[in-house]
Write a protein that holds these residues in place. Structure first.
Motif, short mmCIF file in Angstrom:
data_model
loop_
_atom_site.label_atom_id
_atom_site.label_comp_id
_atom_site.label_asym_id
_atom_site.label_seq_id
_atom_site.Cartn_x
_atom_site.Cartn_y
_atom_site.Cartn_z
N GLN A 182 0.89 -1.19 -0.18
CA GLN A 182 0.04 -0.01 -0.04
C GLN A 182 0.98 1.17 0.05
O GLN A 182 2.18 1.22 0.41
N ASP A 183 0.23 2.37 -0.59
CA ASP A 183 1.09 3.62 -0.35
C ASP A 183 1.23 3.97 0.85
O ASP A 183 0.28 4.45 1.71
N HIS A 184 2.60 4.17 1.30
CA HIS A 184 3.12 4.76 2.83
C HIS A 184 2.39 6.09 2.81
O HIS A 184 2.11 6.31 4.24
N LEU A 185 2.07 6.99 1.75
CA LEU A 185 1.60 8.24 1.95
C LEU A 185 0.34 8.54 1.76
O LEU A 185 -0.22 9.35 1.99
N SER A 186 -0.28 7.22 1.77
CA SER A 186 -1.77 7.73 1.67
C SER A 186 -2.31 7.53 3.05
O SER A 186 -1.64 7.29 4.04
N PRO A 187 -3.52 8.13 3.24
CA PRO A 187 -4.11 8.03 4.73
C PRO A 187 -4.24 6.79 5.55
O PRO A 187 -3.52 7.02 6.63
N ALA A 188 -4.42 5.65 4.71
CA ALA A 188 -4.09 4.41 5.23
C ALA A 188 -2.86 3.86 5.76
O ALA A 188 -2.33 3.80 6.79
N GLY A 189 -1.91 4.26 4.73
CA GLY A 189 -0.38 4.10 5.21
C GLY A 189 0.15 4.88 6.37
O GLY A 189 0.78 4.42 7.05
N LEU A 190 -0.27 6.30 6.14
CA LEU A 190 0.26 7.09 7.30
C LEU A 190 -0.40 6.62 8.69
O LEU A 190 0.28 6.77 9.80
N LEU A 191 -1.47 6.26 8.75
CA LEU A 191 -2.29 5.58 10.00
C LEU A 191 -1.37 4.60 10.42
O LEU A 191 -1.24 4.39 11.66
N ARG A 192 -1.03 3.63 9.50
CA ARG A 192 -0.32 2.11 9.92
C ARG A 192 0.83 2.67 10.37
O ARG A 192 1.61 2.00 11.47
N ALA A 193 1.42 3.64 9.87
CA ALA A 193 2.91 4.10 10.62
C ALA A 193 2.95 4.72 11.51
O ALA A 193 3.97 4.92 12.34
N THR A 194 1.77 5.37 12.00
CA THR A 194 1.96 6.40 13.31
C THR A 194 2.64 5.83 14.62
O THR A 194 3.28 6.15 14.99
N LEU A 195 1.92 4.54 14.80
CA LEU A 195 2.35 3.81 16.22
C LEU A 195 3.67 3.42 16.20
O LEU A 195 4.44 3.66 17.10
N PRO A 196 3.78 2.65 15.13
CA PRO A 196 5.20 2.13 14.98
C PRO A 196 6.54 3.17 15.09
O PRO A 196 7.57 2.90 15.54
N THR A 197 6.07 4.24 14.35
CA THR A 197 7.13 5.51 14.38
C THR A 197 7.14 5.83 15.84
O THR A 197 8.27 6.13 16.47
N MET A 198 6.17 6.20 16.65
CA MET A 198 6.14 6.73 17.72
C MET A 198 6.80 5.63 18.76
O MET A 198 7.49 6.05 19.72
N GLU A 199 6.54 4.44 18.30
CA GLU A 199 7.09 3.36 19.45
C GLU A 199 8.69 3.58 19.16
O GLU A 199 9.52 3.35 20.01
N LEU A 200 9.09 3.54 17.84
CA LEU A 200 10.57 3.59 17.86
C LEU A 200 11.31 4.88 18.46
O LEU A 200 12.23 4.95 18.83
N LEU A 201 10.55 5.80 18.14
CA LEU A 201 11.23 7.19 18.64
C LEU A 201 11.26 7.40 20.48
O LEU A 201 11.92 7.77 20.88
#
Length: 223
Positions: free
Chosen positions: A169-188
């Motif tokens: 899926q497109d990482h920059l689509s709304p669904a892709g950004l939503l999917r990346a939100t928690l993993p990104t914050m967990e990593l940071l």
């Protein structure tokens, strides 16, 4: 005779059509005729306003840099430090600028350098403010950490097609950004390792590399 306002409107329409076409297909493959057709103007009018394709590209470069770094630019109603995130949340409206940004960053143009420097400076200011507010963990190298965070943010823009293929899926689509939100914050927030063994091992290795070699006294005849 065209009025000044009509000329400005035509110039903006040509510029926006060029940004969309360059971002979609690349700078080298897009013809002036394609841009003219997309803008609904003649190729002669593009020459009238911009001279040639390189000059048109330079105008597009400068405009996109200002979109994402100029606090007074009217296109995106957000601080310069948050312009890319705002654009990502409304790809229907700002998608061509994101696509153009990705193309420009890998092209090595002076405009790309200005854009990257502006994003780096904005990220540095944001982290400095967060550090003063007590929101950040201690860092061994503030500037390198700032650079890594910028690279994390721009990576999906530059490698959009590759990431989409990996994720399905497109990482920059709304669904892709939503999917990346928690993993990104967990990593940071927490990192990924449940042990500090790797960190301490890296510190020990770097300390050993940085330490000067031991100096041995020359042996005397009595020895």
């Amino acid at each position: 005779m065209r009025s000044v306002s009509e000329d400005l409107t035509a110039r903006a329409r040509i510029r926006d059509a060029a940004i969309a076409a360059f971002g979609r297909n690349g700078f080298d493959t897009v013809s002036m005729r394609t841009i003219a057709d997309d803008a609904g103007v003649s190729a002669a009018l593009i020459v009238h306003h911009f001279g040639d394709k390189q000059a048109l590209r330079t105008a597009c470069d400068d405009y996109v840099v200002n979109v994402f770094t100029d606090e007074n630019h009217e296109l995106i109603d957000a601080p310069a430090t948050d312009r890319i995130r705002t654009a990502l949340n409304d790809l229907e409206r700002y998608g061509p600028f994101i696509d153009y940004l990705g193309r420009m960053l890998v092209d090595g143009s002076p405009a790309a350098d200005r854009l990257f420097d502006g994003i780096l400076a904005g990220t540095r200011t944001m982290l400095d403010d967060q550090r003063e507010a007590g929101l950040l963990m201690p860092m061994s190298d503030h500037e390198m950490t700032t650079l890594l965070i910028v690279l994390m943010g721009l990576g999906p823009v530059v490698m959009r097609a590759q990431i989409a293929r990996a994720l399905g899926q497109d990482h920059l689509s709304p669904a892709g950004l939503l999917r990346a939100t928690l993993p990104t914050m967990e990593l940071l927030t927490h990192g990924i390792y449940a042990t500090d063994a790797f960190l301490e091992g890296a510190r020990a290795a770097m300390d050993a590399t940085a330490a000067p070699p031991e100096q041995h006294e020359p042996a005397t005849e009595e020895e």
